[in-house]
Design a protein around this motif. Structure first.
Motif, PDB file in Angstrom:
ATOM      1  N   LEU A 216       4.348 -12.245  10.913  1.00  0.00           N
ATOM      2  CA  LEU A 216       4.878 -11.857   9.609  1.00  0.00           C
ATOM      3  C   LEU A 216       4.456 -10.443   9.228  1.00  0.00           C
ATOM      4  CD1 LEU A 216       5.596 -14.866   9.313  1.00  0.00           C
ATOM      5  CD2 LEU A 216       4.737 -14.761   6.987  1.00  0.00           C
ATOM      6  N   SER A 217       5.395  -9.713   8.633  1.00  0.00           N
ATOM      7  CA  SER A 217       5.038  -8.431   8.035  1.00  0.00           C
ATOM      8  C   SER A 217       4.033  -8.658   6.916  1.00  0.00           C
ATOM      9  CB  SER A 217       6.293  -7.761   7.468  1.00  0.00           C
ATOM     10  OG  SER A 217       5.962  -6.686   6.612  1.00  0.00           O
ATOM     11  N   MET A 218       3.164  -7.692   6.682  1.00  0.00           N
ATOM     12  CA  MET A 218       2.315  -7.744   5.493  1.00  0.00           C
ATOM     13  C   MET A 218       3.212  -7.820   4.266  1.00  0.00           C
ATOM     14  SD  MET A 218      -1.059  -7.706   5.943  1.00  0.00           S
ATOM     15  CE  MET A 218      -1.859  -6.850   4.583  1.00  0.00           C
ATOM     16  N   THR A 219       2.697  -8.423   3.203  1.00  0.00           N
ATOM     17  CA  THR A 219       3.495  -8.630   2.001  1.00  0.00           C
ATOM     18  C   THR A 219       2.940  -7.820   0.828  1.00  0.00           C
ATOM     19  OG1 THR A 219       2.193 -10.555   1.331  1.00  0.00           O
ATOM     20  CG2 THR A 219       4.103 -10.952   2.758  1.00  0.00           C
ATOM     21  N   HIS A 220       3.724  -7.784  -0.233  1.00  0.00           N
ATOM     22  CA  HIS A 220       3.413  -6.977  -1.417  1.00  0.00           C
ATOM     23  C   HIS A 220       2.002  -7.253  -1.950  1.00  0.00           C
ATOM     24  CE1 HIS A 220       4.886  -4.924  -5.213  1.00  0.00           C
ATOM     25  NE2 HIS A 220       3.787  -5.525  -5.647  1.00  0.00           N
ATOM     26  N   ASP A 221       1.700  -8.523  -2.224  1.00  0.00           N
ATOM     27  CA  ASP A 221       0.410  -8.856  -2.833  1.00  0.00           C
ATOM     28  C   ASP A 221      -0.753  -8.690  -1.855  1.00  0.00           C
ATOM     29  OD1 ASP A 221       1.979  -9.457  -4.996  1.00  0.00           O
ATOM     30  OD2 ASP A 221       0.995 -11.361  -5.429  1.00  0.00           O
ATOM     31  N   GLU A 222      -0.519  -9.003  -0.587  1.00  0.00           N
ATOM     32  CA  GLU A 222      -1.571  -8.772   0.415  1.00  0.00           C
ATOM     33  C   GLU A 222      -1.923  -7.288   0.486  1.00  0.00           C
ATOM     34  OE1 GLU A 222      -1.289 -11.388   4.257  1.00  0.00           O
ATOM     35  OE2 GLU A 222       0.724 -10.739   3.689  1.00  0.00           O
ATOM     36  N   SER A 223      -0.913  -6.459   0.563  1.00  0.00           N
ATOM     37  CA  SER A 223      -1.135  -5.017   0.682  1.00  0.00           C
ATOM     38  C   SER A 223      -1.833  -4.478  -0.557  1.00  0.00           C
ATOM     39  CB  SER A 223       0.201  -4.300   0.893  1.00  0.00           C
ATOM     40  OG  SER A 223       0.848  -4.769   2.058  1.00  0.00           O
ATOM     41  N   THR A 224      -1.455  -5.014  -1.722  1.00  0.00           N
ATOM     42  CA  THR A 224      -2.118  -4.605  -2.965  1.00  0.00           C
ATOM     43  C   THR A 224      -3.592  -4.991  -2.940  1.00  0.00           C
ATOM     44  OG1 THR A 224      -0.047  -4.855  -4.195  1.00  0.00           O
ATOM     45  CG2 THR A 224      -2.075  -4.827  -5.471  1.00  0.00           C
ATOM     46  N   THR A 225      -3.893  -6.188  -2.434  1.00  0.00           N
ATOM     47  CA  THR A 225      -5.283  -6.619  -2.311  1.00  0.00           C
ATOM     48  C   THR A 225      -6.092  -5.634  -1.466  1.00  0.00           C
ATOM     49  OG1 THR A 225      -4.751  -8.968  -2.556  1.00  0.00           O
ATOM     50  CG2 THR A 225      -6.800  -8.437  -1.415  1.00  0.00           C
ATOM     51  N   VAL A 226      -5.522  -5.228  -0.330  1.00  0.00           N
ATOM     52  CA  VAL A 226      -6.223  -4.321   0.580  1.00  0.00           C
ATOM     53  C   VAL A 226      -6.399  -2.941  -0.038  1.00  0.00           C
ATOM     54  CG1 VAL A 226      -6.076  -3.126   2.800  1.00  0.00           C
ATOM     55  CG2 VAL A 226      -5.485  -5.545   2.645  1.00  0.00           C
ATOM     56  N   LEU A 227      -5.326  -2.383  -0.579  1.00  0.00           N
ATOM     57  CA  LEU A 227      -5.334  -0.991  -1.030  1.00  0.00           C
ATOM     58  C   LEU A 227      -6.005  -0.796  -2.384  1.00  0.00           C
ATOM     59  CD1 LEU A 227      -1.674  -0.055  -0.014  1.00  0.00           C
ATOM     60  CD2 LEU A 227      -3.772   0.501   1.226  1.00  0.00           C
ATOM     61  N   MET A 228      -5.838  -1.763  -3.295  1.00  0.00           N
ATOM     62  CA  MET A 228      -6.328  -1.571  -4.661  1.00  0.00           C
ATOM     63  C   MET A 228      -7.660  -2.247  -4.942  1.00  0.00           C
ATOM     64  SD  MET A 228      -2.972  -1.704  -7.119  1.00  0.00           S
ATOM     65  CE  MET A 228      -4.038  -1.324  -8.518  1.00  0.00           C
ATOM     66  N   PHE A 229      -8.015  -3.268  -4.161  1.00  0.00           N
ATOM     67  CA  PHE A 229      -9.235  -4.015  -4.480  1.00  0.00           C
ATOM     68  C   PHE A 229     -10.239  -4.038  -3.337  1.00  0.00           C
ATOM     69  CE2 PHE A 229      -5.782  -5.760  -7.069  1.00  0.00           C
ATOM     70  CZ  PHE A 229      -6.282  -5.445  -8.329  1.00  0.00           C
ATOM     71  N   ALA A 230      -9.823  -4.434  -2.139  1.00  0.00           N
ATOM     72  CA  ALA A 230     -10.773  -4.507  -1.031  1.00  0.00           C
ATOM     73  C   ALA A 230     -11.285  -3.128  -0.631  1.00  0.00           C
ATOM     74  CB  ALA A 230     -10.122  -5.196   0.171  1.00  0.00           C
ATOM     75  N   SER A 231     -10.581  -2.080  -0.992  1.00  0.00           N
ATOM     76  CA  SER A 231     -11.016  -0.724  -0.663  1.00  0.00           C
ATOM     77  C   SER A 231     -12.043  -0.182  -1.659  1.00  0.00           C
ATOM     78  CB  SER A 231      -9.806   0.218  -0.610  1.00  0.00           C
ATOM     79  OG  SER A 231      -8.885  -0.198   0.382  1.00  0.00           O
ATOM     80  N   ARG A 232     -12.296  -0.923  -2.719  1.00  0.00           N
ATOM     81  CA  ARG A 232     -13.244  -0.481  -3.746  1.00  0.00           C
ATOM     82  C   ARG A 232     -14.671  -0.925  -3.397  1.00  0.00           C
ATOM     83  NH1 ARG A 232     -10.884   1.357  -8.445  1.00  0.00           N
ATOM     84  NH2 ARG A 232      -8.609   1.106  -8.523  1.00  0.00           N
ATOM     85  N   PRO A 233     -15.666  -0.373  -4.096  1.00  0.00           N
ATOM     86  CA  PRO A 233     -17.057  -0.808  -3.856  1.00  0.00           C
ATOM     87  C   PRO A 233     -17.238  -2.293  -4.167  1.00  0.00           C
ATOM     88  CG  PRO A 233     -17.001   1.261  -5.072  1.00  0.00           C
ATOM     89  CD  PRO A 233     -15.587   0.766  -5.024  1.00  0.00           C
ATOM     90  N   TRP A 234     -18.251  -2.877  -3.540  1.00  0.00           N
ATOM     91  CA  TRP A 234     -18.493  -4.309  -3.696  1.00  0.00           C
ATOM     92  C   TRP A 234     -18.682  -4.696  -5.162  1.00  0.00           C
ATOM     93  CZ3 TRP A 234     -18.116  -7.328   0.640  1.00  0.00           C
ATOM     94  CH2 TRP A 234     -18.215  -6.673   1.872  1.00  0.00           C
ATOM     95  N   GLY A 235     -19.399  -3.895  -5.901  1.00  0.00           N
ATOM     96  CA  GLY A 235     -19.674  -4.208  -7.299  1.00  0.00           C
ATOM     97  C   GLY A 235     -18.430  -4.271  -8.149  1.00  0.00           C
ATOM     98  N   GLN A 236     -17.480  -3.390  -7.895  1.00  0.00           N
ATOM     99  CA  GLN A 236     -16.239  -3.401  -8.662  1.00  0.00           C
ATOM    100  C   GLN A 236     -15.403  -4.639  -8.344  1.00  0.00           C
ATOM    101  OE1 GLN A 236     -13.940   0.205  -8.611  1.00  0.00           O
ATOM    102  NE2 GLN A 236     -15.720   1.515  -8.961  1.00  0.00           N
ATOM    103  N   ILE A 237     -15.464  -5.089  -7.104  1.00  0.00           N
ATOM    104  CA  ILE A 237     -14.750  -6.324  -6.748  1.00  0.00           C
ATOM    105  C   ILE A 237     -15.349  -7.501  -7.502  1.00  0.00           C
ATOM    106  CG2 ILE A 237     -14.178  -7.931  -4.889  1.00  0.00           C
ATOM    107  CD1 ILE A 237     -14.308  -5.554  -2.949  1.00  0.00           C
ATOM    108  N   LEU A 238     -16.673  -7.601  -7.504  1.00  0.00           N
ATOM    109  CA  LEU A 238     -17.364  -8.707  -8.169  1.00  0.00           C
ATOM    110  C   LEU A 238     -17.083  -8.728  -9.664  1.00  0.00           C
ATOM    111  CD1 LEU A 238     -20.785  -8.449  -6.307  1.00  0.00           C
ATOM    112  CD2 LEU A 238     -19.147 -10.323  -6.106  1.00  0.00           C
TER     113      LEU A 238
END
Length: 496
Positions: A47-69
């Motif tokens: 499957l191609s990556m999807t809208h929400d998955e890509s958003t998770t990677v680019l907007m949240f998982a790429s941030r510092p650990w503290g900001q995710i928490l």
């Protein structure tokens, strides 16, 4: 003496036959689990990556650990444990299978506990096959084990929690209750919708303690509620800041406003059959009402047995748990204005419903169970695919389109690549994952641009006519069109 020896030999043979039958059923179930895991893995790879998955990677998982928490910036897209695990696995690179691996592990957990449930219950081969079909053959549920969202993880933890609370009702050991509560906490941390399950779990566990076979015991009640309170406080500490941030930002907007049956239950039925019109255009309402009546019959049957026997057995436990979970969502809607759960947010109701129906059909003739299992398997076969997901169908070709446009580069030129906003997160993901530094764009276009800025533009075929007339069809991707501006019709860049 001869008769005793003959009887002993018959007993031995009977025991060996029973063991052989148990081994045969176990191997059949294990093989089925293996095939389902292969299917989920193949989807994760294809499957191609999807809208929400890509958003998770680019907007949240790429941030510092503290900001995710802390859920900064606040968003319901940030499924906390999933985001943390995605960030961890991103250390191995931006490979889509690697990023989806946490939820593939969720599939492994789900299948493991489904296997343990079915093996522990015993019963005929027909009953075990039906149990597996009910718990596993939901094509919509299986989709989320192949996507980098928190739903797959939460479902794995949910069925694990259900397995241990079932063990607790049999053994009454505090350790099994602790495991059930811990897995429920992990499920909530994977997806906030499971808070409704945690509330229901606490209430149903207390009803079990009040109506247990051996009678109510204060000491047992205090220990059990002390454990549940501890895990509730742990959950509060983990989720208070993220939930409050979402509430203040108005991030809890996904869902329905009509009612539990019309929004939550009906949406689950619709996704279960992948919106196929088995019975014509009214398939969904017909099956929703039929399913609702069946669930009502199963709940009523189990509660009646409880009232007659005065024992809070498995069927009654699942019935009460399901009722409390539903009431939790209704109360939240009435008091807090939280939308009713729909689609993927409502999936937490499915494993509990499957277990309840399995209990209901356990005492029915084998042929009925075989027919029902065959129907579930047939629906699963009709919906199975390696090309798209139900919720993000529009991203089916986004990976292929991005690869195609990247291959069109000539020399050292930059490519101005535009697309409808739905495709932008996934194109941006592949741009980063593949190291494509020669793309300019895409922009988050809510409306189709009328100028001639982009070299290529990707959008639904029905909107292609809104582009400048100089754009020509480059290639079709299903119902979508990749449009190209011929080089000779490009406008010179504006001078700065």
């Amino acid at each position: 003496m001869f008769r005793l020896s003959e009887r002993w030999m018959l007993d031995v043979r009977h025991t060996e036959n029973q063991r052989t039958n148990m081994d045969r059923k176990a191997w059949i179930l294990a093989g089925a689990c293996g095939l389902v895991l292969v299917y989920c893995t193949a989807r994760a790879a294809c499957l191609s990556m999807t809208h929400d998955e890509s958003t998770t990677v680019l907007m949240f998982a790429s941030r510092p650990w503290g900001q995710i928490l802390a859920n900064e910036p606040p968003s319901a897209n940030n499924h906390l444990l999933n985001t943390l695990l995605v960030k961890l696995f991103m250390l191995g690179g931006l490979n889509k299978v690697w990023i989806r691996l946490p939820n593939l592990l969720g599939a492994l957990v789900y299948l493991f506990f489904a296997f343990r449930f079915i093996q522990g219950k015993g019963g005929s081969l027909a009953n075990q096959v039906l149990g597996f079909a009910l718990l596993v053959f939901n094509p919509y549920l299986l989709e989320f084990f192949s996507l980098a969202r928190g739903y797959g993880l939460s479902l794995g933890f949910l069925i694990g929690s259900l397995y241990f609370i079932h063990r607790y009702t049999l053994e009454e050991q505090p350790g099994t209750l602790a495991w059930s509560a811990l897995l429920a906490v992990l499920g909530c941390y994977s997806n906030l919708t499971l808070l409704n399950y945690f509330v229901g779990l606490w209430g149903a566990a207390n009803l079990f303690l009040l109506f247990r076979k051996g009678g109510f015991q204060w000491g047992q009640w205090v220990v059990a509620n002390g454990l549940l309170l501890f895990f509730a406080l742990l959950l509060f500490a983990l989720l208070y800041a993220p939930v409050r941030a979402n509430q203040e930002a108005g991030a809890f907007y996904f869902g329905g406003e009509t009612g539990f049956f019309s929004d939550t239950f009906t949406s689950l039925v619709s996704h279960f059959i992948a919106e196929r019109r088995y019975l014509g255009k009214h398939t969904v309402p017909i099956l929703a009402w039929a399913g609702g009546l069946l669930m009502g019959l199963a709940v009523g049957h189990q509660l009646l047995n409880w009232a007659q026997r005065r024992h809070f057995e498995s069927g009654a436990f699942y019935s009460v748990l399901l009722i409390l979970m539903a009431l939790s969502t209704v109360v939240q809607h009435q008091w807090l204005g939280t939308p009713y759960l729909t689609g993927r947010t409502a999936l937490l109701f499915y494993p509990v419903s499957a277990l309840l129906l399995w209990e209901f059909f356990r005492r029915r003739p084998d042929w009925i169970q075989w027919v029902l299992a065959a129907l579930l398997a047939g629906n699963m076969a009709m919906a199975a695919n390696l090309s798209q997901s139900q919720d993000w169908w529009y991203d089916r070709y986004t990976e292929s389109v991005t690869r195609y446009v990247a291959s069109r580069r000539q020399g050292e030129e930059h490519i101005r690549f535009g697309a409808n906003w739905l495709f932008v997160p996934t194109i941006s993901f592949y741009r980063k994952a593949w190291g494509i530094d020669f793309f300019i764009g895409p922009n988050m276009d809510r409306e189709v641009p009328t100028g001639k800025y982009f070299d290529y533009y990707y959008l639904h075929q029905d909107d292609a006519g809104k582009l400048h007339p100089d754009y020509e069809l480059e290639q079709k991707f299903g119902a979508y069109s990749l449009m190209k501006l011929p080089p000779e019709k490009k406008e010179p860049p504006e001078e700065e």
